[in-house]
Design a protein around this motif. Structure first.
Motif, PDB file in Angstrom:
ATOM      1  N   THR A   4     -28.060 -32.628 -71.191  1.00  0.00           N
ATOM      2  CA  THR A   4     -27.887 -33.780 -70.766  1.00  0.00           C
ATOM      3  C   THR A   4     -28.496 -34.932 -71.777  1.00  0.00           C
ATOM      4  O   THR A   4     -29.809 -34.967 -71.759  1.00  0.00           O
ATOM      5  CB  THR A   4     -27.998 -33.955 -69.470  1.00  0.00           C
ATOM      6  OG1 THR A   4     -27.351 -33.084 -68.720  1.00  0.00           O
ATOM      7  CG2 THR A   4     -27.634 -35.335 -68.707  1.00  0.00           C
ATOM      8  N   THR A   5     -27.770 -35.592 -72.401  1.00  0.00           N
ATOM      9  CA  THR A   5     -28.600 -36.602 -73.137  1.00  0.00           C
ATOM     10  C   THR A   5     -29.551 -37.590 -72.668  1.00  0.00           C
ATOM     11  O   THR A   5     -29.271 -37.920 -71.548  1.00  0.00           O
ATOM     12  CB  THR A   5     -27.514 -37.283 -74.185  1.00  0.00           C
ATOM     13  OG1 THR A   5     -26.782 -38.179 -73.535  1.00  0.00           O
ATOM     14  CG2 THR A   5     -26.798 -36.338 -75.038  1.00  0.00           C
ATOM     15  N   VAL A   6     -30.299 -38.214 -73.453  1.00  0.00           N
ATOM     16  CA  VAL A   6     -31.260 -39.285 -72.963  1.00  0.00           C
ATOM     17  C   VAL A   6     -30.740 -40.401 -74.044  1.00  0.00           C
ATOM     18  O   VAL A   6     -30.434 -39.997 -75.303  1.00  0.00           O
ATOM     19  CB  VAL A   6     -32.827 -39.204 -73.182  1.00  0.00           C
ATOM     20  CG1 VAL A   6     -33.149 -37.828 -72.021  1.00  0.00           C
ATOM     21  CG2 VAL A   6     -33.008 -38.494 -74.410  1.00  0.00           C
ATOM     22  N   MET A  10     -29.545 -38.454 -80.853  1.00  0.00           N
ATOM     23  CA  MET A  10     -28.489 -37.976 -82.177  1.00  0.00           C
ATOM     24  C   MET A  10     -28.014 -36.575 -82.408  1.00  0.00           C
ATOM     25  O   MET A  10     -28.932 -35.686 -81.795  1.00  0.00           O
ATOM     26  CB  MET A  10     -29.131 -38.897 -83.305  1.00  0.00           C
ATOM     27  CG  MET A  10     -29.089 -40.224 -83.250  1.00  0.00           C
ATOM     28  SD  MET A  10     -29.651 -41.130 -84.557  1.00  0.00           S
ATOM     29  CE  MET A  10     -30.882 -40.489 -85.266  1.00  0.00           C
ATOM     30  N   TRP A  11     -27.197 -36.377 -82.966  1.00  0.00           N
ATOM     31  CA  TRP A  11     -26.710 -34.934 -82.955  1.00  0.00           C
ATOM     32  C   TRP A  11     -27.727 -34.228 -83.614  1.00  0.00           C
ATOM     33  O   TRP A  11     -28.137 -32.840 -83.096  1.00  0.00           O
ATOM     34  CB  TRP A  11     -25.337 -34.913 -83.846  1.00  0.00           C
ATOM     35  CG  TRP A  11     -24.153 -35.257 -83.332  1.00  0.00           C
ATOM     36  CD1 TRP A  11     -23.554 -36.556 -83.525  1.00  0.00           C
ATOM     37  CD2 TRP A  11     -23.404 -34.572 -82.276  1.00  0.00           C
ATOM     38  NE1 TRP A  11     -22.233 -36.592 -82.888  1.00  0.00           N
ATOM     39  CE2 TRP A  11     -22.411 -35.637 -82.014  1.00  0.00           C
ATOM     40  CE3 TRP A  11     -23.577 -33.553 -81.491  1.00  0.00           C
ATOM     41  CZ2 TRP A  11     -21.390 -35.155 -80.969  1.00  0.00           C
ATOM     42  CZ3 TRP A  11     -22.553 -33.257 -80.743  1.00  0.00           C
ATOM     43  CH2 TRP A  11     -21.548 -34.161 -80.150  1.00  0.00           C
ATOM     44  N   ASP A  12     -28.552 -34.475 -84.771  1.00  0.00           N
ATOM     45  CA  ASP A  12     -29.261 -33.400 -85.264  1.00  0.00           C
ATOM     46  C   ASP A  12     -30.630 -33.290 -84.208  1.00  0.00           C
ATOM     47  O   ASP A  12     -31.196 -32.149 -84.387  1.00  0.00           O
ATOM     48  CB  ASP A  12     -29.765 -34.270 -86.598  1.00  0.00           C
ATOM     49  CG  ASP A  12     -30.247 -35.582 -86.577  1.00  0.00           C
ATOM     50  OD1 ASP A  12     -30.000 -36.080 -85.547  1.00  0.00           O
ATOM     51  OD2 ASP A  12     -30.741 -35.869 -87.709  1.00  0.00           O
ATOM     52  N   LYS A  13     -30.942 -34.445 -83.722  1.00  0.00           N
ATOM     53  CA  LYS A  13     -32.251 -34.159 -82.889  1.00  0.00           C
ATOM     54  C   LYS A  13     -31.960 -33.151 -81.793  1.00  0.00           C
ATOM     55  O   LYS A  13     -32.726 -32.278 -81.424  1.00  0.00           O
ATOM     56  CB  LYS A  13     -32.466 -35.534 -82.199  1.00  0.00           C
ATOM     57  CG  LYS A  13     -33.769 -35.516 -81.312  1.00  0.00           C
ATOM     58  CD  LYS A  13     -34.009 -36.988 -80.737  1.00  0.00           C
ATOM     59  CE  LYS A  13     -35.076 -37.045 -79.689  1.00  0.00           C
ATOM     60  NZ  LYS A  13     -35.486 -38.324 -79.195  1.00  0.00           N
ATOM     61  N   ILE A  36     -17.235 -36.466 -80.813  1.00  0.00           N
ATOM     62  CA  ILE A  36     -17.658 -36.373 -82.105  1.00  0.00           C
ATOM     63  C   ILE A  36     -17.650 -37.843 -82.790  1.00  0.00           C
ATOM     64  O   ILE A  36     -18.330 -37.665 -83.661  1.00  0.00           O
ATOM     65  CB  ILE A  36     -16.202 -35.450 -82.777  1.00  0.00           C
ATOM     66  CG1 ILE A  36     -16.794 -34.856 -84.111  1.00  0.00           C
ATOM     67  CG2 ILE A  36     -15.219 -36.418 -83.088  1.00  0.00           C
ATOM     68  CD1 ILE A  36     -17.673 -33.719 -84.058  1.00  0.00           C
ATOM     69  N   GLY A  37     -17.201 -38.662 -82.157  1.00  0.00           N
ATOM     70  CA  GLY A  37     -17.257 -40.090 -82.804  1.00  0.00           C
ATOM     71  C   GLY A  37     -18.637 -41.044 -82.308  1.00  0.00           C
ATOM     72  O   GLY A  37     -18.923 -41.879 -82.801  1.00  0.00           O
ATOM     73  N   THR A  38     -19.477 -40.008 -81.569  1.00  0.00           N
ATOM     74  CA  THR A  38     -20.438 -40.573 -81.040  1.00  0.00           C
ATOM     75  C   THR A  38     -21.618 -40.457 -82.182  1.00  0.00           C
ATOM     76  O   THR A  38     -21.712 -39.422 -82.418  1.00  0.00           O
ATOM     77  CB  THR A  38     -21.128 -40.009 -79.619  1.00  0.00           C
ATOM     78  OG1 THR A  38     -19.997 -40.278 -78.809  1.00  0.00           O
ATOM     79  CG2 THR A  38     -22.182 -40.703 -79.143  1.00  0.00           C
ATOM     80  N   HIS A  39     -22.473 -41.365 -82.522  1.00  0.00           N
ATOM     81  CA  HIS A  39     -23.506 -41.192 -83.346  1.00  0.00           C
ATOM     82  C   HIS A  39     -24.827 -41.387 -82.627  1.00  0.00           C
ATOM     83  O   HIS A  39     -25.767 -40.368 -82.898  1.00  0.00           O
ATOM     84  CB  HIS A  39     -23.397 -42.222 -84.639  1.00  0.00           C
ATOM     85  CG  HIS A  39     -22.218 -41.940 -85.252  1.00  0.00           C
ATOM     86  ND1 HIS A  39     -21.954 -41.267 -86.101  1.00  0.00           N
ATOM     87  CD2 HIS A  39     -21.126 -42.998 -85.156  1.00  0.00           C
ATOM     88  CE1 HIS A  39     -20.831 -41.392 -86.796  1.00  0.00           C
ATOM     89  NE2 HIS A  39     -20.111 -42.432 -86.179  1.00  0.00           N
ATOM     90  N   ILE A  40     -25.022 -42.178 -81.717  1.00  0.00           N
ATOM     91  CA  ILE A  40     -26.165 -42.384 -81.018  1.00  0.00           C
ATOM     92  C   ILE A  40     -25.901 -42.364 -79.361  1.00  0.00           C
ATOM     93  O   ILE A  40     -25.035 -43.195 -79.014  1.00  0.00           O
ATOM     94  CB  ILE A  40     -27.169 -43.703 -81.327  1.00  0.00           C
ATOM     95  CG1 ILE A  40     -27.372 -43.768 -82.622  1.00  0.00           C
ATOM     96  CG2 ILE A  40     -28.122 -43.830 -80.334  1.00  0.00           C
ATOM     97  CD1 ILE A  40     -27.877 -45.199 -83.172  1.00  0.00           C
ATOM     98  N   PHE A  41     -26.245 -41.447 -78.724  1.00  0.00           N
ATOM     99  CA  PHE A  41     -25.677 -41.125 -77.415  1.00  0.00           C
ATOM    100  C   PHE A  41     -26.612 -42.154 -76.360  1.00  0.00           C
ATOM    101  O   PHE A  41     -27.701 -42.340 -76.554  1.00  0.00           O
ATOM    102  CB  PHE A  41     -25.986 -39.563 -76.839  1.00  0.00           C
ATOM    103  CG  PHE A  41     -24.982 -38.703 -77.473  1.00  0.00           C
ATOM    104  CD1 PHE A  41     -24.079 -38.449 -76.872  1.00  0.00           C
ATOM    105  CD2 PHE A  41     -25.350 -38.410 -78.809  1.00  0.00           C
ATOM    106  CE1 PHE A  41     -22.998 -37.291 -77.450  1.00  0.00           C
ATOM    107  CE2 PHE A  41     -24.545 -37.217 -79.484  1.00  0.00           C
ATOM    108  CZ  PHE A  41     -23.314 -36.937 -78.709  1.00  0.00           C
ATOM    109  N   PRO A  42     -25.776 -42.555 -75.395  1.00  0.00           N
ATOM    110  CA  PRO A  42     -26.338 -43.083 -74.041  1.00  0.00           C
ATOM    111  C   PRO A  42     -26.876 -42.031 -73.239  1.00  0.00           C
ATOM    112  O   PRO A  42     -26.663 -40.709 -73.520  1.00  0.00           O
ATOM    113  CB  PRO A  42     -25.437 -43.919 -73.328  1.00  0.00           C
ATOM    114  CG  PRO A  42     -23.924 -42.846 -73.900  1.00  0.00           C
ATOM    115  CD  PRO A  42     -24.358 -42.552 -75.240  1.00  0.00           C
TER     116      PRO A  42
END
Length: 68
Positions: A4-6, A10-13, A36-42
């Motif tokens: 679950t993102t914070v 970002m993908w690489d992190k 796939i279109g998300t670069h920086i996640f909420p």
């Protein structure tokens, strides 16, 4: 496995944190094509974490092999 993102992930992190290496970023993205279109996640996005094989000494490039 899931992650679950914070805010600010970002993908690489995420690949580095969950799979142990940014080299697995493409595998992570392919497992989560919906985002796939998300670069920086909420925060709060649930991602599937694919299983990856751990490289053996034979599969590593020469500069990553540990000398004995």
């Amino acid at each position: 496995m899931i992650y679950t993102t914070v805010q600010g992930d970002m993908w690489d992190k995420i690949a580095d944190r969950t799979l142990g290496d940014v080299a697995h970023t493409n595998k992570l993205m392919l497992a989560n094509q919906k985002h796939i279109g998300t670069h920086i996640f909420p925060s709060g996005i649930v991602l599937n974490i694919p299983e990856v094989s751990t490289p053996t000494a034979d599969s590593l490039p020469p500069w990553k092999k540990v000398g004995g």
